[in-house]
Design an enzyme around this catalytic site. Structure first.
Site, PDB file in Angstrom:
ATOM      1  N   ASN A   9       1.147  -1.175   0.025  1.00 31.46           N
ATOM      2  CA  ASN A   9      -0.134  -0.119  -0.004  1.00 31.46           C
ATOM      3  C   ASN A   9       0.866   1.212   0.081  1.00 31.46           C
ATOM      4  OD1 ASN A   9      -1.825   1.907   0.441  1.00 31.46           O
ATOM      5  ND2 ASN A   9      -2.261   1.304   2.530  1.00 31.46           N
ATOM      6  N   LYS A  11      -0.002   4.373  -0.593  1.00 29.24           N
ATOM      7  CA  LYS A  11      -0.722   5.456  -0.092  1.00 29.24           C
ATOM      8  C   LYS A  11      -0.448   6.632  -0.932  1.00 29.24           C
ATOM      9  CE  LYS A  11      -0.276   3.426   4.708  1.00 29.24           C
ATOM     10  NZ  LYS A  11      -0.647   3.641   5.975  1.00 29.24           N
ATOM     11  N   HIS A  97     -10.177   1.406   4.058  1.00 27.90           N
ATOM     12  CA  HIS A  97      -8.449   1.672   4.958  1.00 27.90           C
ATOM     13  C   HIS A  97      -8.875   2.621   5.894  1.00 27.90           C
ATOM     14  CE1 HIS A  97      -4.552   2.777   6.020  1.00 27.90           C
ATOM     15  NE2 HIS A  97      -4.523   1.808   5.430  1.00 27.90           N
ATOM     16  N   GLU A  99      -7.435   4.967   7.007  1.00 29.09           N
ATOM     17  CA  GLU A  99      -7.128   6.291   6.650  1.00 29.09           C
ATOM     18  C   GLU A  99      -8.267   6.896   5.790  1.00 29.09           C
ATOM     19  OE1 GLU A  99      -3.182   5.773   4.839  1.00 29.09           O
ATOM     20  OE2 GLU A  99      -2.547   5.071   6.916  1.00 29.09           O
ATOM     21  N   GLU A 169      -6.225  -4.630  10.258  1.00 30.76           N
ATOM     22  CA  GLU A 169      -5.203  -3.686  10.400  1.00 30.76           C
ATOM     23  C   GLU A 169      -5.319  -2.852  11.651  1.00 30.76           C
ATOM     24  OE1 GLU A 169      -2.861  -2.482   6.600  1.00 30.76           O
ATOM     25  OE2 GLU A 169      -4.594  -1.139   6.693  1.00 30.76           O
ATOM     26  N   GLY A 175       1.920   2.361  10.867  1.00 28.38           N
ATOM     27  CA  GLY A 175       2.807   3.487  10.581  1.00 28.38           C
ATOM     28  C   GLY A 175       3.532   3.779  12.166  1.00 28.38           C
ATOM     29  N   SER A 215       2.604  -1.948  10.344  1.00 29.57           N
ATOM     30  CA  SER A 215       4.143  -1.744  10.678  1.00 29.57           C
ATOM     31  C   SER A 215       4.684  -3.632  10.147  1.00 29.57           C
ATOM     32  CB  SER A 215       4.316  -1.694  12.156  1.00 29.57           C
ATOM     33  OG  SER A 215       4.044  -0.628  12.313  1.00 29.57           O
ATOM     34  N   GLY A 236       2.487  -0.952   4.121  1.00 28.65           N
ATOM     35  CA  GLY A 236       2.480   0.588   4.009  1.00 28.65           C
ATOM     36  C   GLY A 236       4.235   0.753   3.630  1.00 28.65           C
ATOM     37  N   GLY A 237       4.663   1.471   4.958  1.00 32.57           N
ATOM     38  CA  GLY A 237       5.964   1.982   4.865  1.00 32.57           C
ATOM     39  C   GLY A 237       7.032   0.856   4.383  1.00 32.57           C
TER      40      GLY A 237
HETATM   41  P1  PGA Z   1       2.446   0.370   7.587  1.00 32.47           P
HETATM   42  O1  PGA Z   1       0.823   0.500   6.974  1.00 32.47           O
HETATM   43  O2  PGA Z   1       2.818  -0.799   7.038  1.00 32.47           O
HETATM   44  O3  PGA Z   1       3.090   1.698   7.294  1.00 32.47           O
HETATM   45  O4  PGA Z   1       2.021   0.377   9.208  1.00 32.47           O
HETATM   46  C1  PGA Z   1       0.090  -0.312   6.648  1.00 32.47           C
HETATM   47  C2  PGA Z   1      -1.145   0.169   6.090  1.00 32.47           C
HETATM   48  O5  PGA Z   1      -1.789   1.371   6.489  1.00 32.47           O
HETATM   49  O6  PGA Z   1      -1.889  -0.603   5.181  1.00 32.47           O
END
Ligand code: PGA
Length: 253
Positions: A9, A11, A97, A99, A169, A175, A215, A236-237
């Site tokens: 992802n 983002k 998601h 967010e 999640e 994050g 994470s 994500g990251g």
């Molecule tokens: P993250 O994000 O791996 O940076 O924690 C995961 C996500 O929001 O899908």
């Protein structure tokens, strides 16, 4: 056998040349993916043509959208529909998601409509759920997530539900560098599966892929994915770093 998926992802990150470099470097590594293993890149909409053309001929690699509108077409300036994504080769769409739920006010009712739009054209929704920290601290995460599933998904038929991929999640782990332990992930993934079993029967529940997100990184992917009810991750990251995401792909079981 249900699918095991490493989903990136991105983002709202990367410029065009960075996106292209990341994809090309990732694809330069050899992956001996088995037929039940998939890699999905949820890239910003503007990079979809670039990602689709980069992945041509790469079996088991897919491009996803990060969201879509619930209607197929119309006067909705700035929006993109599921059929529009499908028309450029995208058949996976991330929905709900945290967010989007938090910053764009997406409700379970709206997500139910988006799911219908995605399933109507035979695309694959990746439906996100997960609790905030206060709910986890109160020990109510199972009830919270169950309500998200009921309100967002349980109107679907058995035929439809097996096409949905779930991404659990926990918001407190997104994050933040704080990952749910593999035991915590397994516990709630197993619970999610029992919710599907209660509604659709055990055979259907066993077919549904449930990804963990929050994470995920090279250092913890293997242990997380080794859990019996964890069928991969939404990342994500760490998906923006070649060596990290490469290792995460290799951690698929
Ligand atoms: P993250 O994000 O791996 O940076 O924690 C995961 C996500 O929001 O899908």
């Amino acid at each position: 056998m249900r699918k095991q998926i490493a989903a990136a992802n991105w983002k709202m990150n990367l410029k065009s040349t960075e996106a292209s470099t990341l994809l090309n470097e990732l694809l330069a590594a050899p992956y001996a993916l088995k037929s039940h293993q998939e890699v999905v890149f949820a890239v910003p909409a503007i990079y979809i043509p670039l990602a689709v053309s980069t992945l041509v001929g790469k079996a088991n690699f897919f491009v996803a959208a990060q969201n879509c509108h619930q209607k197929n077409s119309g006067a909705f300036t700035g929006e993109i529909s599921a059929p529009m994504y499908a028309s450029v080769g995208v058949k996976h769409i991330v929905l709900g998601h945290s967010e989007r739920r938090e910053y764009f006010g997406e409700s379970d009712a709206l997500l139910a409509e988006k799911l219908n739009a995605v399933l109507a054209i035979n695309s694959t929704p990746i439906f996100c759920c997960g609790e905030p920290l206060a709910i986890r601290e109160a020990g109510s995460q199972n009830e919270f997530v169950e309500a998200q599933l009921k309100n967002g998904l349980f109107h679907l038929s058995a035929e439809e539900i097996v096409k949905v991929v779930i991404a659990y999640e926990p918001i407190w782990a997104i994050g933040t560098g704080k990952t749910a332990s593999s035991d915590q992930a397994q516990e709630i993934h197993a619970y999610i599966r029992t919710c599907f079993a209660a509604k659709y029967g055990d055979a259907i529940a066993q077919e549904i892929s449930i990804l963990y997100g929050g994470s995920v990184k090279a250092a913890n992917a293997k242990e997380l994915f080794a859990q019996p009810d964890v069928d991969g991750g939404l990342v994500g990251g760490a998906s923006l770093i070649v060596s990290e995401f490469e290792a995460i792909i290799h951690a698929l079981k």
